[in-house]
Design a protein around this motif. Structure first.
Motif, short mmCIF file in Angstrom:
data_model
loop_
_atom_site.label_atom_id
_atom_site.label_comp_id
_atom_site.label_asym_id
_atom_site.label_seq_id
_atom_site.Cartn_x
_atom_site.Cartn_y
_atom_site.Cartn_z
N LEU A 1 14.35 12.21 -14.88
CA LEU A 1 15.23 10.80 -14.83
C LEU A 1 15.24 10.23 -13.17
N LYS A 2 15.24 11.20 -12.39
CA LYS A 2 15.18 11.17 -10.67
C LYS A 2 13.43 10.20 -10.73
N LEU A 3 13.11 10.41 -10.82
CA LEU A 3 11.55 9.88 -10.82
C LEU A 3 11.45 8.59 -11.12
N ARG A 4 12.33 8.68 -12.82
CA ARG A 4 11.41 6.73 -13.74
C ARG A 4 12.34 6.42 -12.88
N ALA A 5 12.99 6.67 -11.88
CA ALA A 5 14.58 5.97 -11.39
C ALA A 5 13.92 5.21 -10.01
N SER B 1 0.98 -1.06 -0.33
CA SER B 1 0.10 -0.24 0.09
C SER B 1 0.90 1.37 -0.10
N GLU B 2 2.14 0.86 0.96
CA GLU B 2 2.59 2.56 0.94
C GLU B 2 3.81 2.21 -0.62
N GLN B 3 3.61 1.78 -0.97
CA GLN B 3 4.15 1.65 -2.54
C GLN B 3 3.85 1.30 -3.42
N LYS B 4 2.56 1.66 -2.94
CA LYS B 4 1.27 1.60 -4.22
C LYS B 4 1.84 3.45 -4.13
N GLN B 5 0.71 4.01 -3.18
CA GLN B 5 0.91 5.16 -2.29
C GLN B 5 2.05 6.37 -3.36
N ARG B 6 3.12 5.92 -2.83
CA ARG B 6 4.41 6.46 -3.76
C ARG B 6 4.99 5.79 -5.24
N MET B 7 4.46 5.19 -5.81
CA MET B 7 4.04 5.42 -6.84
C MET B 7 2.90 5.76 -7.67
N SER B 8 2.30 6.20 -7.43
CA SER B 8 1.09 7.46 -8.05
C SER B 8 1.74 8.35 -7.55
N GLU B 9 1.72 9.10 -6.80
CA GLU B 9 2.60 10.42 -6.11
C GLU B 9 3.46 10.84 -6.92
N ILE B 10 4.67 9.51 -7.58
CA ILE B 10 5.96 9.56 -8.47
C ILE B 10 5.15 9.96 -10.45
N ASN B 11 3.48 9.48 -10.40
CA ASN B 11 2.97 8.77 -12.25
C ASN B 11 2.81 10.83 -12.17
#
Length: 445
Positions: free
Chosen positions: A302-306, A188-198
């Protein structure tokens, strides 16, 4: 950028848009009913040929409410599939997903046309606000745990049918793989961060493209006299005069900061100083240290993609991007590139040497630079093969190329193309064709 690519500039486009942008009418009516004000983007397409987009009725102010309403409808459709009590099957899960997102797809068709062809400051504000919201919307779908559990079940069942690997398995595999690549298996925490990145990436991509577009539309080269037109064919002179007229520069000529304007100028202009100016103007789009400079945006992307790649368990963004492509990994891609690189470099050196010899023969005392390539490439071609690009161009008129494309499509797909009128278009230069099957005369599109 092509029309399809421009439908939505979001970080998860590669994994999500193929699943959720489908054409149809069923969810349009639901979204329309939700809207308190009549919105042409949410109306069912009417008129001839099975219905046509209402380009003549669209206002930029319509896009935000239409996108928001269509996204709400899409999420209700997704929830209806995810919350079923019936066991997951191909029909009630995978096939059902194929019919979702139709209202959003209709809006996205016109949203993409405006973004790629009718973009301006007013529309850019809509993109800036809505592209991150669209990214968040697709994350809500790919991160829907109940939905993914159903997809996973169908996928596992289809995998067991080792002797049957047809369309059903392929479609199921696509949904499963795309969801996993979008982070469906994360915590769940990783998903939240993934959405923030996207969402952040969606905003950065939009800003990057808007900066390029700004430099293409607001930066141009003005030619003040006939001497500045030296070497240009009449057609290019006329185009430059028309461009100047559109900018209220009477008695002058304008070279736009677009490839379709720059490349012909570099090919024919004998004014080396102006060729250099034009070349630098074009290659420096988004790189001028001003409000439209992209140098600060690129490191952020680049940073967010990484970071996103590591969240998904990949070494780099390139490993994630190529995993489901033909190359499979960056190592294979680099191997291919390095295999052709020496031959390509050697050939370029030969071509530049030929150009330099011709320049020396002319007594110009110059060293061939990038802004000289196209002019001298044309000169070498003329000297060596007696081939004049202007003589070839008259056989490559738009109508002739279009006829050739239609003929080829007719041979391969059995299509016929007939121009039609009375259909709304987004620009006066657009021509609409009806496509039919040669054999049955049945309407195709």
């Amino acid at each position: 950028m092509s029309y399809t690519e421009r439908i939505i500039v979001v970080a998860v486009a590669a994994t999500a848009i193929s699943m959720f942008t489908f054409m149809g009418n069923s969810s349009l009516n639901a979204a329309k009913a939700e809207s308190p004000v009549e919105n042409p983007l949410l109306s069912e397409w009417t008129g001839p040929h099975g219905g046509v987009p209402p380009f003549d009725k669209v206002k930029i102010a319509d896009f935000k409410p239409a996108l928001e309403a269509a996204m709400e409808t899409n999420l209700r459709e997704i929830d209806a599939i995810a919350n079923q009590t019936a066991p997951p099957t191909f029909d009630n899960t995978i096939l059902a997903l194929e019919t979702t997102g139709q209202a959003l797809a209709r809006v996205n068709v016109i949203y993409g046309v405006w973004g790629g062809n009718m973009n301006n400051d007013e529309f850019s504000k809509v993109e800036t606000e809505m592209d991150p919201k669209l990214a968040a919307h697709y994350d809500k779908i790919t991160q829907n745990e109940k939905l993914f559990k159903r997809i996973d079940t169908v996928y596992q069942n289809e995998q067991k049918k080792k002797s049957v690997r047809g369309e059903k398995f392929r479609l199921t595999w696509l949904y499963y793989t795309n969801f996993v690549r979008a982070g469906a298996k994360l915590g769940s925490e990783q998903k939240q961060r993934m959405s923030e990145i996207n969402q952040t990436l969606a905003g950065l991509f939009t800003k990057f493209n808007q900066n390029l577009l700004g430099d293409e539309t607001q930066v141009f080269m003005t030619l003040d006299s006939e001497a500045d037109l030296a070497g240009l064919p009449d057609g290019q002179k006329d185009a430059a005069a028309s461009a100047a007229s559109s900018k209220n520069l009477a008695g002058k000529w304008v070279i736009r900061n677009t490839r379709s304007s720059i490349d012909p100028f570099l090919t024919y202009s004998t004014r080396r100083d102006l060729r250099e100016k034009a070349w630098k103007m074009f290659v420096n789009r988004g790189d001028n240290g001003d409000a439209r400079d992209n140098n600060g945006i690129i490191p952020e992307i680049l940073k967010l993609r990484a970071e996103r790649a590591k969240l998904l368990g990949f070494k780099t963004h390139a490993h994630w991007r190529l995993e489901n492509a033909m190359a499979k990994n960056p190592e294979n891609a680099m191997k291919l590139m390095e295999g052709v690189w020496p031959a390509a470099i050697a050939r370029v050196k030969e071509e530049v040497a030929d150009m330099q010899k011709l320049a020396d023969k002319e007594g110009t005392k110059i060293k061939i630079e990038p802004w000289d390539y196209r002019l001298y490439m044309e000169k070498v071609r003329k000297e060596r093969y007696d081939l004049d690009q202007n003589e070839v161009s008259k056989y490559l008129q738009l109508d002739k190329i279009r006829d050739a494309m239609f003929w080829m499509a007719g041979e391969i797909f059995n299509f016929t193309f007939t121009p039609i009128s009375g259909v709304a278009v987004f620009h006066p230069d657009v021509t609409v064709y009806e496509v039919k099957d040669k054999t049955t005369d049945k309407h195709v599109g």
